[in-house]
Design a protein around this motif. Structure first.
Motif, PDB file in Angstrom:
ATOM      1  N   VAL A  92       0.900  -1.168  -0.188  1.00 19.80           N
ATOM      2  CA  VAL A  92       0.230  -0.185  -0.102  1.00 19.80           C
ATOM      3  C   VAL A  92       0.893   1.283  -0.144  1.00 19.80           C
ATOM      4  CG1 VAL A  92      -1.495   1.336   1.138  1.00 19.80           C
ATOM      5  CG2 VAL A  92      -1.828  -1.015   1.275  1.00 19.80           C
ATOM      6  N   LEU A 114       2.046   4.462   1.116  1.00 17.83           N
ATOM      7  CA  LEU A 114       2.031   5.279   2.127  1.00 17.83           C
ATOM      8  C   LEU A 114       2.604   6.381   2.277  1.00 17.83           C
ATOM      9  CD1 LEU A 114       2.093   2.195   4.753  1.00 17.83           C
ATOM     10  CD2 LEU A 114      -0.186   3.335   3.979  1.00 17.83           C
ATOM     11  N   ASN A 171      -3.009  12.640  -1.077  1.00 19.00           N
ATOM     12  CA  ASN A 171      -3.323  11.421  -0.162  1.00 19.00           C
ATOM     13  C   ASN A 171      -4.824  11.526   0.196  1.00 19.00           C
ATOM     14  OD1 ASN A 171      -0.619  11.372   0.094  1.00 19.00           O
ATOM     15  ND2 ASN A 171      -0.483  12.565   2.254  1.00 19.00           N
ATOM     16  N   THR A 217      -2.796   7.316   2.525  1.00 20.27           N
ATOM     17  CA  THR A 217      -2.221   6.408   1.332  1.00 20.27           C
ATOM     18  C   THR A 217      -2.347   7.360   0.058  1.00 20.27           C
ATOM     19  OG1 THR A 217      -4.435   5.733   0.518  1.00 20.27           O
ATOM     20  CG2 THR A 217      -3.348   4.545   2.348  1.00 20.27           C
ATOM     21  N   TYR A 251      -7.319  -2.749  -1.375  1.00 16.57           N
ATOM     22  CA  TYR A 251      -7.178  -1.571  -1.102  1.00 16.57           C
ATOM     23  C   TYR A 251      -8.502  -0.721  -1.109  1.00 16.57           C
ATOM     24  CZ  TYR A 251      -5.453   3.360  -1.546  1.00 16.57           C
ATOM     25  OH  TYR A 251      -5.212   4.631  -1.577  1.00 16.57           O
TER      26      TYR A 251
END
Length: 227
Positions: free
Chosen positions: A21, A23, A162, A166, A185
């Motif tokens: 993922v 980040l 973001n 993420t 996700y």
């Protein structure tokens, strides 16, 4: 042990450097303290503490969050369709409803905002903006916006880059007919939205009297915030 935001970011970045993922560890440097005392990475909430005039984190919380997120697996072959809603201007919805966490609506709003900026830059008359920037093109973006333009504009600011801590655009793809994200996700983003709503609702309740204030005045007493 409480540690500085900078050290927390260093630890978190090291633990998640190979995470599937995408980040943004910089979220730890800018906690959303005006709303609630947590930083969220998906549905992983990391508590922030006030200590000697500065905000700090518990090292165990940072390590637990980093390890958990580093172990989160994404099957990049298992993609799900992102159903984006119809765009609504801020003034078209009730303020309470508009403030709710909805990552799909936020994504659509960001696309339309950048298309509107492009239309304005190209000299489009104000009264014609709406017809142009709400028209979806063959690439899935409104108003003639190109993907590279949208990514570049989004990356200028953390709050547009973001989503739930993420970087959504790194995983978002256009199939030629619809937007797609890895299913795991997308489920993480849904859990983030639910967790953020829970934290906001929690922060709206006065710890002394139990009254619940409006979303736009977190931190004050409900009796002086219009409820």
């Amino acid at each position: 042990m409480l540690i500085s935001r900078e050290y927390a970011r260093t630890i978190f970045a090291a633990l998640t450097r190979n995470a599937m993922v995408p980040l943004d560890p910089d979220e730890l440097l800018h906690p959303a303290l005006a709303r609630y005392d947590y930083v969220l990475f998906g549905d992983m909430a990391v508590r922030c503490y006030k200590h000697k005039g500065s905000w700090r984190y518990a090292e165990r919380d940072i390590r637990r969050a980093g390890q958990t997120l580093a172990e989160l697996r994404l099957d990049l072959e298992d993609m799900a369709v992102v159903q984006l809603p119809v765009y609504h201007d801020d003034g078209e919805s009730d303020w309470e409803e508009w403030s709710r966490t909805d990552w799909r609506q936020s994504l659509m709003s960001r696309m339309c905002h950048q298309a509107r900026v492009k239309a304005s830059r190209e000299g489009c008359p104000y009264e014609e903006w709406r017809d142009i920037y709400l028209r979806i093109g063959d690439n899935g973006l409104p108003g003639g916006l190109e993907w590279e333009e949208f990514v570049a504009a989004s990356n200028r600011f953390r709050h547009t880059r973001n989503m739930g801590g993420t970087r959504l655009l790194e995983l978002l793809t256009w199939s030629g007919k619809q937007w797609l994200l890895p299913r795991a996700y997308m489920e993480l983003l849904d859990r983030w939205a639910q967790r953020e709503e829970e934290l906001i609702d929690q922060a709206r309740v006065c710890s002394s009297c139990g009254l619940k204030g409006p979303w736009w005045a977190l931190g004050g007493h409900p009796s002086v915030r219009g409820t």
